[in-house]
Design a protein around this motif. Structure first.
Motif, PDB file in Angstrom:
ATOM      1  N   GLY A 141       0.776  -1.232   0.000  1.00  0.00           N
ATOM      2  CA  GLY A 141       0.000   0.000   0.000  1.00  0.00           C
ATOM      3  C   GLY A 141       0.805   1.279   0.000  1.00  0.00           C
ATOM      4  N   ASP A 142       2.143   1.177   0.177  1.00  0.00           N
ATOM      5  CA  ASP A 142       2.950   2.390   0.246  1.00  0.00           C
ATOM      6  C   ASP A 142       3.799   2.554  -1.012  1.00  0.00           C
ATOM      7  OD1 ASP A 142       2.283   3.266   2.894  1.00  0.00           O
ATOM      8  OD2 ASP A 142       3.371   1.499   3.615  1.00  0.00           O
ATOM      9  N   PRO A 143       4.041   3.814  -1.425  1.00  0.00           N
ATOM     10  CA  PRO A 143       4.997   4.016  -2.525  1.00  0.00           C
ATOM     11  C   PRO A 143       6.411   3.687  -2.045  1.00  0.00           C
ATOM     12  CG  PRO A 143       4.287   6.115  -1.615  1.00  0.00           C
ATOM     13  CD  PRO A 143       3.456   5.068  -0.959  1.00  0.00           C
ATOM     14  N   VAL A 144       7.268   3.361  -2.999  1.00  0.00           N
ATOM     15  CA  VAL A 144       8.629   2.949  -2.639  1.00  0.00           C
ATOM     16  C   VAL A 144       9.335   4.044  -1.841  1.00  0.00           C
ATOM     17  CG1 VAL A 144      10.880   2.290  -3.548  1.00  0.00           C
ATOM     18  CG2 VAL A 144       8.804   1.481  -4.657  1.00  0.00           C
ATOM     19  N   GLY A 145       9.893   3.689  -0.725  1.00  0.00           N
ATOM     20  CA  GLY A 145      10.583   4.656   0.130  1.00  0.00           C
ATOM     21  C   GLY A 145      11.093   3.965   1.378  1.00  0.00           C
ATOM     22  N   GLU A 146      11.410   4.806   2.359  1.00  0.00           N
ATOM     23  CA  GLU A 146      11.923   4.308   3.635  1.00  0.00           C
ATOM     24  C   GLU A 146      11.089   3.149   4.184  1.00  0.00           C
ATOM     25  OE1 GLU A 146      12.011   7.788   5.967  1.00  0.00           O
ATOM     26  OE2 GLU A 146      13.269   6.861   7.505  1.00  0.00           O
ATOM     27  N   LYS A 147       9.772   3.339   4.109  1.00  0.00           N
ATOM     28  CA  LYS A 147       8.863   2.381   4.735  1.00  0.00           C
ATOM     29  C   LYS A 147       8.882   1.027   4.021  1.00  0.00           C
ATOM     30  CE  LYS A 147       4.288   3.036   6.732  1.00  0.00           C
ATOM     31  NZ  LYS A 147       3.014   3.727   6.456  1.00  0.00           N
ATOM     32  N   THR A 148       8.887   1.088   2.678  1.00  0.00           N
ATOM     33  CA  THR A 148       8.867  -0.184   1.947  1.00  0.00           C
ATOM     34  C   THR A 148      10.229  -0.874   2.010  1.00  0.00           C
ATOM     35  OG1 THR A 148       9.520   0.753  -0.190  1.00  0.00           O
ATOM     36  CG2 THR A 148       7.186   0.757   0.324  1.00  0.00           C
ATOM     37  N   LYS A 149      11.289  -0.068   2.105  1.00  0.00           N
ATOM     38  CA  LYS A 149      12.623  -0.676   2.168  1.00  0.00           C
ATOM     39  C   LYS A 149      12.770  -1.528   3.430  1.00  0.00           C
ATOM     40  CE  LYS A 149      15.084   2.633  -0.721  1.00  0.00           C
ATOM     41  NZ  LYS A 149      16.029   3.752  -0.777  1.00  0.00           N
ATOM     42  N   ALA A 150      11.995  -1.177   4.450  1.00  0.00           N
ATOM     43  CA  ALA A 150      12.084  -1.934   5.701  1.00  0.00           C
ATOM     44  C   ALA A 150      11.420  -3.302   5.588  1.00  0.00           C
ATOM     45  CB  ALA A 150      11.452  -1.127   6.835  1.00  0.00           C
ATOM     46  N   ILE A 151      10.547  -3.492   4.589  1.00  0.00           N
ATOM     47  CA  ILE A 151       9.871  -4.787   4.483  1.00  0.00           C
ATOM     48  C   ILE A 151      10.284  -5.547   3.225  1.00  0.00           C
ATOM     49  CG2 ILE A 151       7.853  -4.168   5.865  1.00  0.00           C
ATOM     50  CD1 ILE A 151       6.346  -3.761   3.177  1.00  0.00           C
ATOM     51  N   VAL A 152      11.227  -4.978   2.476  1.00  0.00           N
ATOM     52  CA  VAL A 152      11.714  -5.666   1.281  1.00  0.00           C
ATOM     53  C   VAL A 152      13.152  -6.107   1.519  1.00  0.00           C
ATOM     54  CG1 VAL A 152      12.301  -5.396  -1.157  1.00  0.00           C
ATOM     55  CG2 VAL A 152      10.222  -4.364  -0.269  1.00  0.00           C
ATOM     56  N   SER A 153      13.424  -7.367   1.267  1.00  0.00           N
ATOM     57  CA  SER A 153      14.788  -7.870   1.418  1.00  0.00           C
ATOM     58  C   SER A 153      15.336  -8.182   0.029  1.00  0.00           C
ATOM     59  CB  SER A 153      14.780  -9.127   2.287  1.00  0.00           C
ATOM     60  OG  SER A 153      16.091  -9.509   2.582  1.00  0.00           O
ATOM     61  N   TYR A 154      16.448  -7.546  -0.306  1.00  0.00           N
ATOM     62  CA  TYR A 154      16.907  -7.549  -1.698  1.00  0.00           C
ATOM     63  C   TYR A 154      18.285  -8.181  -1.833  1.00  0.00           C
ATOM     64  CZ  TYR A 154      19.067  -5.283  -5.810  1.00  0.00           C
ATOM     65  OH  TYR A 154      19.760  -4.997  -6.960  1.00  0.00           O
ATOM     66  N   SER A 155      18.414  -9.041  -2.823  1.00  0.00           N
ATOM     67  CA  SER A 155      19.721  -9.608  -3.140  1.00  0.00           C
ATOM     68  C   SER A 155      20.091  -9.182  -4.554  1.00  0.00           C
ATOM     69  CB  SER A 155      19.645 -11.133  -3.031  1.00  0.00           C
ATOM     70  OG  SER A 155      20.774 -11.706  -3.607  1.00  0.00           O
ATOM     71  N   PRO A 156      21.133  -8.345  -4.716  1.00  0.00           N
ATOM     72  CA  PRO A 156      21.516  -7.856  -6.043  1.00  0.00           C
ATOM     73  C   PRO A 156      22.034  -8.989  -6.931  1.00  0.00           C
ATOM     74  CG  PRO A 156      22.642  -6.638  -4.289  1.00  0.00           C
ATOM     75  CD  PRO A 156      22.002  -7.824  -3.670  1.00  0.00           C
ATOM     76  N   ASP A 157      22.174  -8.687  -8.227  1.00  0.00           N
ATOM     77  CA  ASP A 157      22.605  -9.743  -9.158  1.00  0.00           C
ATOM     78  C   ASP A 157      24.084 -10.057  -9.057  1.00  0.00           C
ATOM     79  OD1 ASP A 157      23.216  -7.275 -10.123  1.00  0.00           O
ATOM     80  OD2 ASP A 157      22.633  -7.663 -12.183  1.00  0.00           O
TER      81      ASP A 157
END
Lengths: 231, 114, 288
Positions: free
Chosen positions: A65-81
């Motif tokens: 429900g939130d646009p990409v930002g501080e808040k979404t970065k806290a719930i997204v776990s990312y592994s780069p290529d």
């Protein structure tokens, strides 16, 4: 099942080159979704938009429900290529980093998983084989209690045994209502673990279906469907 | 080892078949507790949701039953297991005959071969 | 979260920074020892060596800046940035943290350098103790004149001006990196290092122009001041504000204060502008 990730008419260009063209899709929570397409089709661009490495000025992406930002970065776990940390760091340094920066990081869990694969926490990243490095990175990323895991090419350049291990790590560590967005070229090796598949061609979304439906309706595997779309 | 599954047939059906034959063959004895869905999914290297659905299907058939807190158990109803065994056997024979037919071998010839 | 980021950055850089600080201390001590030898033996070699060591000690300060700006480079141009820029903080927090930490560590390096040279130089008048001696000189000169306030004002002004100039240079570093990142990602240029070099050179030359302009301006003001008839008109009696501005036996302090203030304004404003642009790039335009 609630919508976890929503992309609405998402576009992106690098200079004059269009990398993503009007991409729209939704992703529910609790799903493993595969992202496929040839090199340069826009997979990594899409992922970078989702994790916030490319700006999403139109706010075409909503995560929980939130646009990409501080808040979404806290719930997204990312592994780069690629392996993201330089070789002079030890595994413990990375554990310290994740523990300090992410409240949802479970250090005990990560240490257990590393020990289970015989990875020494005192080892330098630079001295590891590519497969071990990739395993370490995936363990770190999956040891967060995130809502969305975004994995960009976690199997590139590693051998089949390591690949199997990485898949196991993913399945073992994924919280029940969390989702995984997995970008890879290894379609045959991953199609059994997918709920849905998305194909991207020249920046356009050309296919988004449930993998079981593909098998049920056409009696074909996902890789056959892929060949049909891209041949 | 991941289970050997065909990717051109629904994974869900194949998992159900596989678990059925595991129960019939006694790998999971009557009354024995089945591993958790997550564990099974990791073992088979399949999607946990699909595994969940397959276990649900087995429950619907009656081959397993779930106890709210402690997990899923294989049924103790030997009759049902026997019945499933027969069904699986019939299915296999049918598939065998079908294949023989494709090869142009009649039923009698196939019997002789056996 | 910002505190955590700060903690993380300190953790990442402290090993290097501490090492450089140690080098600065050692180099400063060695400088003073060779200076003593040079003075006692009149040896030319010792004198030349002293200059080399002194430059090494001063280079240490620059290297601190490079290491800290290097963290910003890693953030914008390497794979590590992909992890750091997906941390749950605003993008600009990375800039803020780096600016704070970078400038502080440079100041600390200068303080260490000045202190070591100053302590070793105690009593002897060497050129090497310039900064320390200069500050001490200001203070003593005005103190013996009995005008403590003037002395303080001048000293504070000079120190502040110096501090702002240094902060400005550091921000210029970061500004060049951020602008380069923007150019590289906007136009899809692969030659990242080339772009950084060009942007850096252009900015460096603009800075040189600004300094040249300021120096000219101050020359003009100086010339004007020497014409000012009331300049050393009255001795210090009561310290009213007017008296305070007018009295100066040497006519230096007002120049120093003015010089300081102009530097403060010009360098401070350009630094602020560059920082704002950087922040804007980080927040709205950053694409890696």
């Amino acid at each position: 099942m609630s919508v976890l990730l929503e992309c609405k008419n998402l576009s992106h260009r690098y200079g004059k080159k269009v990398a993503l063209d009007d991409v729209s899709f939704q992703m529910e929570s609790g799903k493993i979704v595969g992202l496929f397409g040839p090199n340069g089709s826009g997979k990594t661009t899409l992922i970078k938009k989702i994790v916030g490495l490319l700006q999403d000025e139109e706010q075409a992406i909503k995560i929980d429900g939130d646009p990409v930002g501080e808040k979404t970065k806290a719930i997204v776990s990312y592994s780069p290529d690629r392996l993201a940390f330089d070789g002079e760091r030890k595994v413990t340094d990375l554990l310290d980093f994740y523990e300090l920066m992410y409240d949802d990081f479970d250090r005990g869990h990560a240490e257990e998983a590393l020990a289970g694969l015989g990875i020494d926490t005192g080892e330098y990243i630079g001295k590891m084989s590519k497969g071990t490095g990739e395993k370490t990175q995936i363990i770190l990323v999956m040891s967060r209690n995130a809502k969305l895991y975004v994995l960009d090419e976690p199997f590139s350049g590693i051998d089949p045994v390591a690949r199997e291990t990485v898949i196991k790590i993913m399945l073992q560590n994924m919280p029940e209502d969390a989702s995984i967005l997995l970008s890879t070229h290894h379609i045959q090796e991953t199609e059994q673990i997918l709920d849905e598949a998305i194909f991207i061609k020249d920046g356009k979304l050309v296919f988004h279906k449930s993998v079981e439906k593909v098998r049920e309706e056409s009696g074909r595997s996902l890789s056959e469907a892929y060949m049909e779309v891209f041949r | 080892m991941p289970w050997n599954l065909d990717s051109d047939r629904p994974i869900f059906l194949q998992i159900v078949e596989r678990l059925e034959s595991d129960i019939v063959s006694g790998k999971y004895a009557p009354g024995e507790k089945l591993p958790a869905v997550r564990e099974l999914a990791v073992e088979a290297a399949v999607n946990p949701n699909t595994m969940q659905k397959a276990c649900g299907e087995l429950e619907r058939i009656g081959l397993v039953y779930s106890q709210r807190t402690s997990g899923r158990f294989v049924t103790e109803d030997k009759k049902l297991i026997d019945q499933t065994r027969k069904e699986l056997a019939k299915k296999t024979v049918k598939e065998f005959l079908q294949r023989m037919e494709e090869l142009g071998i009649s039923r009698d010839e196939a019997l002789k071969l056996l | 979260m910002k505190k955590k980021l700060m903690k993380q950055e300190i953790r990442e850089t402290k090993k290097w920074i501490m090492l450089i600080y140690a080098c600065i201390v050692i180099m400063s001590i060695v400088t003073m020892i060779t200076a003593l030898i040079a003075m006692n033996t009149k040896s030319v070699t010792a004198e030349e060596l002293m200059v080399v060591f002194l430059l090494c000690a001063m280079m240490g300060i620059v290297v601190v800046g490079i290491v800290m700006a290097g963290r910003f480079y890693d953030l914008l141009f390497t794979e590590e940035g992909m992890i750091r820029l997906t941390l749950p903080v605003k993008n600009r927090a990375h800039l803020q943290t780096n600016v704070k930490l970078g400038i502080l560590s440079i100041y600390l390096a200068i303080v260490i350098y000045t202190a070591v040279i100053g302590i070793m130089d105690n009593g002897n008048v060497f050129l090497v103790g310039e900064l320390y001696q200069g500050l001490k000189g200001y203070y003593e000169m005005y103190l013996t004149d009995g005008v403590v306030l003037k002395a303080l004002l001048t000293t504070i002004c000079s120190v502040l001006a110096g501090a702002v100039v240094i902060a400005n240079y550091y921000i210029t570093f970061l500004f060049a990196l951020a602008v380069s990142r923007r150019i590289v990602s906007k136009h899809g240029i692969m030659q990242k290092k080339g772009v950084i070099f060009i942007v850096g050179m252009v900015l460096f030359n603009i800075q040189l122009l600004v300094i040249w302009g300021i120096t000219k301006l101050i020359e003009v003001i100086e010339a004007d001041l020497s014409w000012y008839p009331l300049r050393s008109y009255r001795p210090v009696g009561r310290l009213s504000f007017i008296d305070f501005l007018r009295y100066d036996s040497e006519g230096i302090w007002i120049k120093d204060v003015l010089f300081g203030l102009i530097f403060l304004a010009v360098y401070g404003i350009t630094a602020l502008v560059m920082y704002r642009i950087c922040r804007n790039i980080m927040e709205r335009k950053l694409e890696v």
